[in-house]
Design an enzyme around this catalytic site. Sequence first.
Site, PDB file in Angstrom:
ATOM      1  N   HIS A  94      46.870 -19.497  78.078  1.00 10.85           N
ATOM      2  CA  HIS A  94      46.943 -18.061  78.389  1.00 10.85           C
ATOM      3  C   HIS A  94      45.998 -17.198  77.546  1.00 10.85           C
ATOM      4  O   HIS A  94      45.155 -16.480  78.101  1.00 10.85           O
ATOM      5  CB  HIS A  94      48.392 -17.583  78.299  1.00 10.85           C
ATOM      6  CG  HIS A  94      48.544 -16.104  78.291  1.00 10.85           C
ATOM      7  ND1 HIS A  94      48.240 -15.333  79.400  1.00 10.85           N
ATOM      8  CD2 HIS A  94      48.931 -15.242  77.316  1.00 10.85           C
ATOM      9  CE1 HIS A  94      48.439 -14.050  79.090  1.00 10.85           C
ATOM     10  NE2 HIS A  94      48.860 -13.968  77.837  1.00 10.85           N
ATOM     11  N   ASP A  98      45.121  -9.581  79.612  1.00  7.73           N
ATOM     12  CA  ASP A  98      46.417 -10.235  79.440  1.00  7.73           C
ATOM     13  C   ASP A  98      47.224 -10.123  80.735  1.00  7.73           C
ATOM     14  O   ASP A  98      47.736 -11.102  81.272  1.00  7.73           O
ATOM     15  CB  ASP A  98      47.136  -9.536  78.270  1.00  7.73           C
ATOM     16  CG  ASP A  98      48.554 -10.025  78.064  1.00  7.73           C
ATOM     17  OD1 ASP A  98      48.767 -11.242  78.172  1.00  7.73           O
ATOM     18  OD2 ASP A  98      49.436  -9.179  77.793  1.00  7.73           O
ATOM     19  N   GLU A 138      53.659 -12.108  67.933  1.00  9.43           N
ATOM     20  CA  GLU A 138      54.876 -12.016  68.717  1.00  9.43           C
ATOM     21  C   GLU A 138      55.555 -13.381  68.877  1.00  9.43           C
ATOM     22  O   GLU A 138      56.739 -13.518  68.623  1.00  9.43           O
ATOM     23  CB  GLU A 138      54.454 -11.455  70.079  1.00  9.43           C
ATOM     24  CG  GLU A 138      55.472 -10.744  70.875  1.00  9.43           C
ATOM     25  CD  GLU A 138      56.231  -9.646  70.144  1.00  9.43           C
ATOM     26  OE1 GLU A 138      57.125  -9.149  70.786  1.00  9.43           O
ATOM     27  OE2 GLU A 138      55.963  -9.319  68.953  1.00  9.43           O
ATOM     28  N   ASP A 139      54.809 -14.383  69.292  1.00  5.98           N
ATOM     29  CA  ASP A 139      55.402 -15.660  69.680  1.00  5.98           C
ATOM     30  C   ASP A 139      55.468 -16.682  68.546  1.00  5.98           C
ATOM     31  O   ASP A 139      56.173 -17.676  68.663  1.00  5.98           O
ATOM     32  CB  ASP A 139      54.624 -16.284  70.851  1.00  5.98           C
ATOM     33  CG  ASP A 139      54.738 -15.418  72.099  1.00  5.98           C
ATOM     34  OD1 ASP A 139      55.604 -14.516  72.099  1.00  5.98           O
ATOM     35  OD2 ASP A 139      53.960 -15.630  73.044  1.00  5.98           O
ATOM     36  N   HIS A 150      46.141 -12.716  70.596  1.00  3.36           N
ATOM     37  CA  HIS A 150      47.015 -11.578  70.922  1.00  3.36           C
ATOM     38  C   HIS A 150      48.503 -11.896  70.948  1.00  3.36           C
ATOM     39  O   HIS A 150      49.321 -11.008  70.728  1.00  3.36           O
ATOM     40  CB  HIS A 150      46.562 -10.861  72.207  1.00  3.36           C
ATOM     41  CG  HIS A 150      47.049 -11.488  73.482  1.00  3.36           C
ATOM     42  ND1 HIS A 150      46.302 -12.405  74.173  1.00  3.36           N
ATOM     43  CD2 HIS A 150      48.189 -11.324  74.190  1.00  3.36           C
ATOM     44  CE1 HIS A 150      46.964 -12.769  75.258  1.00  3.36           C
ATOM     45  NE2 HIS A 150      48.111 -12.134  75.292  1.00  3.36           N
ATOM     46  N   ASP A 182      34.460  -1.923 108.088  1.00  4.02           N
ATOM     47  CA  ASP A 182      33.806  -2.348 106.858  1.00  4.02           C
ATOM     48  C   ASP A 182      34.116  -3.782 106.480  1.00  4.02           C
ATOM     49  O   ASP A 182      33.798  -4.244 105.419  1.00  4.02           O
ATOM     50  CB  ASP A 182      34.063  -1.382 105.705  1.00  4.02           C
ATOM     51  CG  ASP A 182      35.510  -1.356 105.311  1.00  4.02           C
ATOM     52  OD1 ASP A 182      36.316  -1.946 106.044  1.00  4.02           O
ATOM     53  OD2 ASP A 182      35.810  -0.742 104.286  1.00  4.02           O
TER      54      ASP A 182
HETATM   55 MN    MN Z   1      49.835 -12.379  76.609  1.00  2.00          MN
END
Ligand code: MN
Length: 721
Positions: free
Chosen positions: A47, A148, A75-76, A71, A271
């Site tokens: 990810h 993300d 958090e994880d 990123h 279009d």
């Molecule tokens: Mn993420």
Amino acid sequence: MSFEQVRTRALQYLPADSLGVIESAYQFAAAAHDGQLRKTGEPYLVHPVAAALILTDLRLDQDAIAAAILHDVPEDCGVPIAEIDKRFGSEVASLVDGVTKLSKVTSLAHDGRNPTKAGDELVQAENLRKMLIAMAEDMRVVLIKLADRLHNMRTLAALKPERQRAIAQETMEIFAPLAGRLGIYQIKSELEDLAFSYLEPERYREIAQLVAQRRAAGEQYISRVIREVRRTLDEAKIVAEVSGRPKHLYSVSRKMRAYQTIGREFADISDLLAIRILVETMPECYHALGVVHSLWHPVPGQFDDYIANPKQSMYQSLHTAVIALDGQRIEIQIRSHEMHHVAEYGIAAHWRYKEGGRKADIQFEERIAWLRQLLEWQKEVRGAQEFVDSVKTDLFRDQVFVYTPRGEIKDLPAGATPLDFAYRIHTDLGHRCVGAKVNGRLVSLNTALKNGDIIEIIAPKSGRSPSRDWLNPNLGYVKTSHAREKIRQWFRRQERAENLDRGRELLEKELKRLALHKPFDEIAKLFKYDKLEDFFVAIGIGEVNPGTIAVKVATAEPRPITLPLTPKRSGAVPIGAVAVMGVGDLVTTMARCCSPVPGDVIVGYITRFRGVTVHRGDCPNVRNPAEPERIVRVDWMLGKDQVFPVRIRLDAWDRVGLLNDVTAVIAAEGINMNAVQTESSMDGTATISMKLETSGIEQLSRVLGKLEAVKGVLGVSREAG
Ligand code: MN
């Protein structure tokens, strides 16, 4: 999706030594996420690496790429920001911190605690506020957040249906418009299509099928069209990339809905047949446009010049539609490679230029100003809901919502007028319309409507009919193609003889006004009409707009590369307004004998002491050159705020306030007027001569049209000089 790809792509635009931080971020994240799996069953590391890869498309710098890879680490994996700071520096740390803070708020909304409706709104408002603050502080945080979200949307299938819907909804309401607002259309369209497939799965499948069928049939046709365009551009010596254009399902769906409300079918969505032409420079865009328009009939009313008038997202391009091979209508976009990059990557492209110190970008600054302003507002609005509403309205600024006197809501494109509104309610109401009240006040029919306006149309029961002025885009009466088409239909039903006479009159007037000398039948040929009479009729019913003649003549004409003589006198010039082909920095001077303005076909003449003098191509002073080698090809190359003097003559019935009204029109166009002379005559008429500083032939054509509409005016024209 592997880290190798990130490396390879980053190396295409970053110096090799900047890769260190990206690589060590990868090592660190790999160790931290070790053993963790995503809902899809893949290793978690997939990810953040995918998000980083998306950011290499936007060509973000090494700190942003490293931050994207890291990123989810705080958090994880419970790694404190201080640790990131120590290893990767404060720049990366503050980006990761910014993204983490945003994620915290976002995840609250979907933690399955089933918050109340009011609670949901509060969370959403807080979300938005955080996002905006982050953006105003460092745009990269939001770009990482978008990457993300994009990867999460791509892999949304692994989640439970309720979560899928909630995330898709939020994507559609906040993230896609946000990407659009930042001009990153590539990400916007993908987010929209993904969200669409979860929010309305059946409709999504239905449209995917329709488009696929249509595409299979259209593929061969499009490649024939592309071959023909390539060949013609080759002949004109324009280096160009010509390609078919992918169509996004969500935008097709939206268009279909819009078509259904006016009673048309999927088959009418033209279009799907669309091509794009990429050229090297801005002048080549117009050149290519002229080439395409002389190859095939342009569809009237479908030309948009987003180069002269960029969209708020900084998008620049020319849009046109033509009747191509086999009478099929196709849409064409023409832009330079640089414009294309901005179209795909929006603010990210500009942000890069700014960082690189390449140019101070005024539009970029304006955009940041927009963010700051939004933040100011949110201090003023009281409730969370109000804030969410105000931000959403602002994100969807391309539309206005207005009300009928009975309180029914109608949505129209931004810039729509009371006349558009009238035609939207009922064709007959449009035809009979003589005036309008907005919020109880009488306004002119070309007033742009605002969100929340209440509109009342004034229309006598009978005896009124549309005015041809309504079709003149310079006067701005209608914005929607729906209204324009209805008005045209009305005129089409009138007598041919009447239309023919009116058409001839309109053409004569336009040519006289602009002091263009060209036989009618040659102009008719430029517009692909063999019979002059048909051409007149086409103008009479508004299929050809006389306002486009100036541009057409200027762009379609092969550039004259002949003929000069020393000009009589020359005036001072805006520096750098004209590019001399193949020669470096030469001083250019506008010839006073013919005062060219942008849009005119021009030639340069190399003088002995004053650099290059620029003349109109048809100026008698550059016929019969004694030394033909002194003639050079020149082209307009306009910067901001450059103006060119031009003399105008206006004849009118003399009356009190005439000069006032005339100057008001000119002032409203933002044009400077620096010499005015009025002469009254015995027969009750007056002649006003004035010198205007105009930005070019398009503006000139527009202001002449508006002056013509001033009460009592008999005629307006550019002095041939
Ligand atoms: Mn993420």
